[in-house]
Design a protein around this motif. Structure first.
Motif, PDB file in Angstrom:
ATOM      1  N   HIS A 182      -4.392   6.768  -3.250  1.00 22.53           N
ATOM      2  CA  HIS A 182      -4.803   8.367  -3.608  1.00 22.53           C
ATOM      3  C   HIS A 182      -3.650   8.893  -4.704  1.00 22.53           C
ATOM      4  O   HIS A 182      -2.844   8.048  -4.846  1.00 22.53           O
ATOM      5  CB  HIS A 182      -4.635   8.943  -2.257  1.00 22.53           C
ATOM      6  CG  HIS A 182      -3.297   9.282  -1.536  1.00 22.53           C
ATOM      7  ND1 HIS A 182      -2.770   8.228  -0.840  1.00 22.53           N
ATOM      8  CD2 HIS A 182      -2.602  10.216  -1.307  1.00 22.53           C
ATOM      9  CE1 HIS A 182      -1.680   8.549  -0.572  1.00 22.53           C
ATOM     10  NE2 HIS A 182      -1.468   9.864  -0.569  1.00 22.53           N
ATOM     11  N   ASP A 218       3.915  10.542  -4.539  1.00 22.31           N
ATOM     12  CA  ASP A 218       4.844   9.607  -4.174  1.00 22.31           C
ATOM     13  C   ASP A 218       4.209   8.169  -4.130  1.00 22.31           C
ATOM     14  O   ASP A 218       5.024   7.435  -4.296  1.00 22.31           O
ATOM     15  CB  ASP A 218       5.353   9.766  -2.532  1.00 22.31           C
ATOM     16  CG  ASP A 218       4.108  10.118  -1.738  1.00 22.31           C
ATOM     17  OD1 ASP A 218       3.159  10.745  -2.002  1.00 22.31           O
ATOM     18  OD2 ASP A 218       4.067   9.276  -0.588  1.00 22.31           O
ATOM     19  N   HIS A 219       2.854   8.179  -4.382  1.00 19.72           N
ATOM     20  CA  HIS A 219       2.115   6.866  -4.691  1.00 19.72           C
ATOM     21  C   HIS A 219       1.895   6.400  -6.047  1.00 19.72           C
ATOM     22  O   HIS A 219       1.381   5.388  -6.280  1.00 19.72           O
ATOM     23  CB  HIS A 219       0.781   6.858  -3.900  1.00 19.72           C
ATOM     24  CG  HIS A 219       1.029   7.041  -2.547  1.00 19.72           C
ATOM     25  ND1 HIS A 219       0.870   5.930  -1.537  1.00 19.72           N
ATOM     26  CD2 HIS A 219       1.603   8.202  -1.565  1.00 19.72           C
ATOM     27  CE1 HIS A 219       1.374   6.281  -0.530  1.00 19.72           C
ATOM     28  NE2 HIS A 219       1.589   7.657  -0.255  1.00 19.72           N
ATOM     29  N   ASP A 257      -2.104   6.476   3.018  1.00 15.01           N
ATOM     30  CA  ASP A 257      -1.768   7.741   3.722  1.00 15.01           C
ATOM     31  C   ASP A 257      -3.079   7.925   4.546  1.00 15.01           C
ATOM     32  O   ASP A 257      -4.213   8.407   3.885  1.00 15.01           O
ATOM     33  CB  ASP A 257      -1.327   8.812   3.012  1.00 15.01           C
ATOM     34  CG  ASP A 257      -0.127   8.395   2.282  1.00 15.01           C
ATOM     35  OD1 ASP A 257       0.441   7.305   2.582  1.00 15.01           O
ATOM     36  OD2 ASP A 257       0.738   9.406   1.981  1.00 15.01           O
ATOM     37  N   HIS A 310       5.930   3.544   4.977  1.00 16.53           N
ATOM     38  CA  HIS A 310       5.496   4.880   4.715  1.00 16.53           C
ATOM     39  C   HIS A 310       6.051   5.656   5.957  1.00 16.53           C
ATOM     40  O   HIS A 310       5.520   6.660   6.065  1.00 16.53           O
ATOM     41  CB  HIS A 310       4.279   5.237   4.284  1.00 16.53           C
ATOM     42  CG  HIS A 310       3.901   6.649   3.642  1.00 16.53           C
ATOM     43  ND1 HIS A 310       3.837   7.704   4.266  1.00 16.53           N
ATOM     44  CD2 HIS A 310       3.751   6.862   2.311  1.00 16.53           C
ATOM     45  CE1 HIS A 310       3.699   8.888   3.589  1.00 16.53           C
ATOM     46  NE2 HIS A 310       3.645   8.267   2.123  1.00 16.53           N
TER      47      HIS A 310
END
Ligand SMILES: [Zn+2]
Ligand SMILES: [Zn+2]
Length: 284
Positions: A70, A74-75, A183, A247
């Protein structure tokens, strides 16, 4: 083992020095497939290479196929690093990136933002190749999104509140089935796609962190993420060969106290299978 999981980044938005942003390499027959590119991704790739994961190539030059769960920063904050650093180190093939709606626009904007660099490196004295900076971005829908002689990769919907277009991924190779959650709050799709898998890599937050009043709020966590108790329940249905947490969300932004032992203890209360908390550069 023909299929290996290399944890490149096990962190979350908090900039913990010991944990890079989310990034995981699935290496099948010495071909790497990357999931997510959080901040620090190519530094961690270089560290894994030095640790003996030669399949990644020096500076990540062998990474050509990339999946994104996504668009949260942070990704994705490692995107220009992933595009340009391996190119400067010699990658000739364009990257193939598969991800949610919006990945095409993000790609165009990153390439535009670094246009001066691309021009300088392709026309100046120290000429780099003219293909390795290019990216073929594919916006995907659930289903099989990639297949080659090593692996079949299936995307299925994650549940991550306002990030409506979010995915989990299932990798199926000749010797292993690996599922990575991205996530997500708990979903039936994850249980259906990972039942009996060899390795389930799953995000989790600790109930203790949630109760401590640390940000983000319990309501935010509940809608975006998976608690230790929920993950234990999922694992009891899935029965993975190995459950790996990543994570991991700890006691909030204000403290850097590691508490993955608390997280694992909470999971073990209800789940008796093999479970480990991943650290950067772990290999499973
Ligand atoms: Zn995240
Ligand atoms: Zn997210």
């Amino acid at each position: 083992m023909a299929t290996k999981v290399v944890m490149l980044g096990t962190g979350n938005p908090r900039p913990e020095p010991a944990r890079s942003g989310p990034a995981t390499a699935i290496v099948v027959n010495d071909t790497p497939y990357l999931v997510d590119f959080g901040p620090g991704v190519i530094r961690r790739v270089a560290a894994a290479y030095e640790k003996g994961v030669a399949a990644l190539g020096y500076g990540g030059v062998n990474i050509k196929t990339v999946l994104l769960t996504h668009l949260h920063s942070d990704h994705t904050a490692g995107y220009p690093d992933l595009i340009f650093t391996p190119w400067v180190m010699g990658r000739k093939a364009p990257l193939a990136v598969y991800g949610p709606k919006g990945i095409k626009a993000m790609t165009e904007h990153v390439l535009k933002a670094w246009q001066v660099d691309i021009e300088a490196r392709t026309t100046g004295l120290n000429q780099h190749n003219r293909t390795g900076w290019q990216v073929n971005a594919h916006e995907i829908v659930p289903g099989v999104v990639y297949r080659d002689g090593n692996v079949t990769i299936t995307a299925f919907p994650a549940r991550h509140e306002e990030m409506v277009d979010s995915f989990s991924y299932r990798f199926e190779s000749a010797d292993r089935i690996v599922v990575i959650s991205g996530d997500t709050a708990p979903t039936q799709a994850l249980i259906d796609h990972s039942r009996g898998c060899d390795v389930l890599i799953h995000e989790a937050y600790s109930m203790m962190a949630c109760r401590s009043g640390a940000r983000p709020s319990p309501e935010f966590r509940r809608r975006h993420h998976t608690s230790s108790a929920e993950l234990a329940e999922i694992a009891n249905q899935v029965r993975p060969g190995l459950l790996v947490t990543y994570h991991r969300s700890s006691a909030g932004e204000e403290t850097a106290t590691p508490e993955h032992d608390v997280l694992i203890e909470e999971i073990r209360r209800d789940y008796k299978g093999r479970v480990v908390a991943a650290n950067d550069l772990d290999i499973f």
